[in-house]
Design an enzyme around this catalytic site. Structure first.
Site, PDB file in Angstrom:
ATOM      1  N   HIS A  89    -106.856  -4.003  53.035  1.00 51.61           N
ATOM      2  CA  HIS A  89    -105.516  -3.411  53.016  1.00 51.61           C
ATOM      3  C   HIS A  89    -105.477  -2.004  52.423  1.00 51.61           C
ATOM      4  O   HIS A  89    -104.761  -1.137  52.942  1.00 51.61           O
ATOM      5  CB  HIS A  89    -104.557  -4.328  52.260  1.00 51.61           C
ATOM      6  CG  HIS A  89    -104.158  -5.535  53.050  1.00 51.61           C
ATOM      7  ND1 HIS A  89    -103.255  -5.485  54.087  1.00 51.61           N
ATOM      8  CD2 HIS A  89    -104.579  -6.828  52.968  1.00 51.61           C
ATOM      9  CE1 HIS A  89    -103.108  -6.699  54.599  1.00 51.61           C
ATOM     10  NE2 HIS A  89    -103.902  -7.521  53.951  1.00 51.61           N
ATOM     11  N   GLU A  91    -102.767  -7.425  60.134  1.00 49.90           N
ATOM     12  CA  GLU A  91    -103.886  -8.219  59.632  1.00 49.90           C
ATOM     13  C   GLU A  91    -105.032  -8.323  60.640  1.00 49.90           C
ATOM     14  O   GLU A  91    -106.201  -8.253  60.269  1.00 49.90           O
ATOM     15  CB  GLU A  91    -103.422  -9.637  59.257  1.00 49.90           C
ATOM     16  CG  GLU A  91    -102.560  -9.704  58.010  1.00 49.90           C
ATOM     17  CD  GLU A  91    -103.361  -9.592  56.712  1.00 49.90           C
ATOM     18  OE1 GLU A  91    -104.593  -9.376  56.783  1.00 49.90           O
ATOM     19  OE2 GLU A  91    -102.755  -9.700  55.637  1.00 49.90           O
ATOM     20  N   SER A 117    -112.221  -6.464  56.492  1.00 48.58           N
ATOM     21  CA  SER A 117    -112.780  -7.020  55.265  1.00 48.58           C
ATOM     22  C   SER A 117    -113.729  -8.188  55.506  1.00 48.58           C
ATOM     23  O   SER A 117    -114.212  -8.794  54.554  1.00 48.58           O
ATOM     24  CB  SER A 117    -111.645  -7.480  54.336  1.00 48.58           C
ATOM     25  OG  SER A 117    -110.838  -8.451  54.991  1.00 48.58           O
TER      26      SER A 117
END
Length: 270
Positions: free
Chosen positions: A139, A180, A199
């Site tokens: 993020h 996301e 990630s």
């Protein structure tokens, strides 16, 4: 043998720091252990070449501007200091998963609630739930892009206009499949944009083989997904700018009434 009891105890210890924290207090700074710094180093090293190969160009550039440390676990205050001149976002501690309304709503004020624990050192390249790696490498890298940070703020404003739980769930699913796990197209190739992709070593290795569909707000807002597995269905946008424009226009006009109209359109279509 994996020491789950010790890991759970450490997570509880870090969560307690957040639970004891109050707004206005200094952000707690855990004394991270050597094995936690090693998890951060391993994940950072594994993700860096994958970002260059698989991530959207603007995301890679934002990550370079953010310049997260790769040799140690950053403190939340450290992340906020790096973001301040780029987008003004700051990171604050939360013990675990924040409720949707509080989590999304905080974006309007430039706040991102983050955990402070890391995944188990026995599986540094995978976790089925958000940890500091996801919150920061995923993020914060996005939030280093001013246009994307503005989209977060607009999502926060839309959250404040919803009171119906189903309207908030619809909004959260659109966020899931765009911010996301969104994909953008560059030179005819899918590139990772979403924080969940950025990630995750496994997601980055697998996402190009997913069922990648053109972005469709109704489909995205009603889709069912499983957070414990690699995402089999993803949605694509023509560019980062197109994603920000499309999702931004949607959230700017979103409230309970807009959700009711969308659901009505879906019923009529079927």
């Amino acid at each position: 043998m994996v020491d789950m009891d010790g890991y759970r105890s450490r997570r509880a210890e870090l969560a307690a720091l957040a639970q004891a924290w109050s707004p206005g207090d200094p952000i707690p700074e855990p004394s991270y252990r050597d094995d936690e710094h090693e998890v951060w180093r391993l994940v950072s090293a594994a993700l860096a070449p994958r970002h260059l190969a698989c991530a959207a160009r603007e995301v890679v550039e934002a990550g370079a501007a953010l310049a997260l440390p790769t040799d140690h676990v950053p403190q939340l205050g450290e992340v906020g200091e790096a973001l301040a001149p780029l987008s003004g976002f700051r990171y604050l501690p939360v013990a675990g998963l924040a409720p949707l309304r509080e989590f999304y709503g905080s974006f309007a004020g430039g706040v991102f609630w983050s955990t402070q624990y890391l995944r188990h050192p026995a599986a540094p390249l995978y976790t089925p739930e958000p940890d500091l790696v996801h919150e920061v490498i995923g993020h914060a890298t996005q939030l280093a892009h001013s246009g994307v940070a503005d989209l977060y703020r607009r999502v926060g404003a839309a959250t404040a206009r919803t009171s119906d739980a189903s309207a908030l769930r619809f909004l959260s699913k659109v966020f899931w499949f765009s911010v996301e796990f969104g994909v953008v197209v560059e030179a005819g190739r899918p590139k990772a944009f979403g924080a969940g992709l950025l990630s995750s070593v496994g997601e980055l290795d697998a996402f190009a083989g997913a069922d990648i569909r053109p972005a469709d707000l109704l489909e995205m807002g009603t889709a069912v997904y499983d957070i414990s597995r690699f995402q089999p269905v993803l949605y694509s946008f023509g560019s980062v700018a197109e994603l920000c424009e499309m999702i931004g226009e949607f959230v700017d006009g979103y409230d309970d009434d807009a959700h009711a109209r969308l659901v009505g359109d879906l019923v009529t279509a079927h």
